[in-house]
Design a protein around this motif. Sequence first.
Motif, PDB file in Angstrom:
ATOM      1  N   TRP A  11       0.886  -0.824  -0.083  1.00  0.00           N
ATOM      2  CA  TRP A  11      -0.290  -0.278   0.032  1.00  0.00           C
ATOM      3  C   TRP A  11       0.628   1.521   0.266  1.00  0.00           C
ATOM      4  O   TRP A  11       0.474   2.576  -0.294  1.00  0.00           O
ATOM      5  N   SER A  15       1.425   2.833  -3.682  1.00  0.00           N
ATOM      6  CA  SER A  15       0.068   3.673  -3.788  1.00  0.00           C
ATOM      7  C   SER A  15       0.241   4.776  -3.516  1.00  0.00           C
ATOM      8  O   SER A  15      -0.139   5.770  -3.972  1.00  0.00           O
ATOM      9  N   LYS A  17      -3.662   2.969 -12.132  1.00  0.00           N
ATOM     10  CA  LYS A  17      -3.739   1.695 -11.573  1.00  0.00           C
ATOM     11  C   LYS A  17      -3.680   2.091  -9.483  1.00  0.00           C
ATOM     12  O   LYS A  17      -5.082   2.015  -9.079  1.00  0.00           O
ATOM     13  N   ALA A  54      -6.749   4.385  -9.108  1.00  0.00           N
ATOM     14  CA  ALA A  54      -8.122   4.070  -8.965  1.00  0.00           C
ATOM     15  C   ALA A  54      -8.330   2.682  -7.754  1.00  0.00           C
ATOM     16  O   ALA A  54      -9.134   2.733  -7.254  1.00  0.00           O
ATOM     17  N   GLU A  55      -7.131   1.973  -7.533  1.00  0.00           N
ATOM     18  CA  GLU A  55      -7.104   1.120  -6.145  1.00  0.00           C
ATOM     19  C   GLU A  55      -7.501   1.946  -5.100  1.00  0.00           C
ATOM     20  O   GLU A  55      -7.737   1.582  -3.729  1.00  0.00           O
ATOM     21  N   GLU A  91      -8.811   5.016  -4.785  1.00  0.00           N
ATOM     22  CA  GLU A  91     -10.133   4.827  -4.743  1.00  0.00           C
ATOM     23  C   GLU A  91     -11.299   4.572  -4.401  1.00  0.00           C
ATOM     24  O   GLU A  91     -12.031   4.316  -3.608  1.00  0.00           O
ATOM     25  N   GLN A  92     -11.298   3.227  -5.106  1.00  0.00           N
ATOM     26  CA  GLN A  92     -12.154   1.434  -4.726  1.00  0.00           C
ATOM     27  C   GLN A  92     -11.798   1.328  -2.889  1.00  0.00           C
ATOM     28  O   GLN A  92     -12.830   0.998  -2.979  1.00  0.00           O
ATOM     29  N   SER A  93     -10.729   1.249  -2.533  1.00  0.00           N
ATOM     30  CA  SER A  93     -10.679   1.173  -0.757  1.00  0.00           C
ATOM     31  C   SER A  93     -11.142   1.664  -0.172  1.00  0.00           C
ATOM     32  O   SER A  93     -11.713   1.135   0.863  1.00  0.00           O
ATOM     33  N   GLY A 124     -13.763   3.819  -1.196  1.00  0.00           N
ATOM     34  CA  GLY A 124     -14.938   3.849  -1.720  1.00  0.00           C
ATOM     35  C   GLY A 124     -15.259   5.493  -1.703  1.00  0.00           C
ATOM     36  O   GLY A 124     -16.206   6.486  -1.235  1.00  0.00           O
ATOM     37  N   ARG A 145     -13.890   9.604  -4.816  1.00  0.00           N
ATOM     38  CA  ARG A 145     -12.518   9.802  -5.719  1.00  0.00           C
ATOM     39  C   ARG A 145     -11.698  10.272  -4.936  1.00  0.00           C
ATOM     40  O   ARG A 145     -12.108  12.027  -4.387  1.00  0.00           O
TER      41      ARG A 145
END
Length: 308
Positions: A3, A6, A35, A38-39, A41-43, A45, A47
């Motif tokens: 992590w 990122s 990528k 994006a990971e 933001e997905q983690s 939840g 933007r």
Amino acid sequence: MQWLNSWDAFIKVVESGSMAAAARRLDCSRAQISKQVAELEQSFGVRLFERSTRKLSLTPSGEIFHQHALRALEAIHSTEVAVRNLGDAPHGVLRISASITFGRLYIAPLLPKIVAKYPELTCELVLTDALVDLLEDNIDLALRLTKSPPQDAVARKLAHMKRVICATPAYFAAHGEPKTPHELAHHQCFNFLQLEDGREWQLLDRNGDEIRIPIDSKIRFNNVDCILDATLAGHGIALLPTYLCGPEIAAGRLKTLFDDFEPMSSFGRHLYACYTPSRVRVPKVRVLLDELASLFQPAPPWESAASS
């Protein structure tokens, strides 16, 4: 700790202003950076960036994450430095930064003495007149001639940096010796090529009052060695640091003017040793500070040589 990559990628995007620029700094592809963001933001939840064809801008969530990510990565970096430098014996690589001329004259000759005393230590001297980033450039200690030491670093004052107005006796014989500071405006004077000082010299008299002298600088340099060379060649009058011109003055090759006035500079009056708080107790930094203190205190070597 995948992590961390990122989080670091996210910070580089913010600092660089685009994913492409961040990819160049991290030596990877833009797709990898995209990528990783994006990971994140997905983690979370949410933007983190508002995207447009022209630029990226942080969302409110992105701003909060950026603040906390900076502090978290700095804490991790400090922990790594502390763990790697456990023990009392200095070891590893000691990276030092200094300006080109000052570092060549006074820091480079000091390094053989340090590595002879501490054989497990390797020294790297980075000479540049540009401002280095202590973290980004992995600098253990930077020597800076500055008016404003960085607020996010420890700044230890090492020496007073005196400056003088001087020229060769031959120049004064050919063009006359100014009797007052204001007469400098009628002479060829060499100015350091930088925006902050403009085209004037600032002097303080004994009462602390400031005098501003417009300077005719038809030749300007961004290197102090070039200014010294032009002055010794008899081409004009210069404002120089005594760490550079002191030997020339002592030998009679240069003559000073207006010693009752103190020339001011955007570089400030002092030399500082600057390092991050994480390196306060690191043995290799501590021994370097001790060597620097021995070199510059109670008086720097150029002043000691002049007085003797």
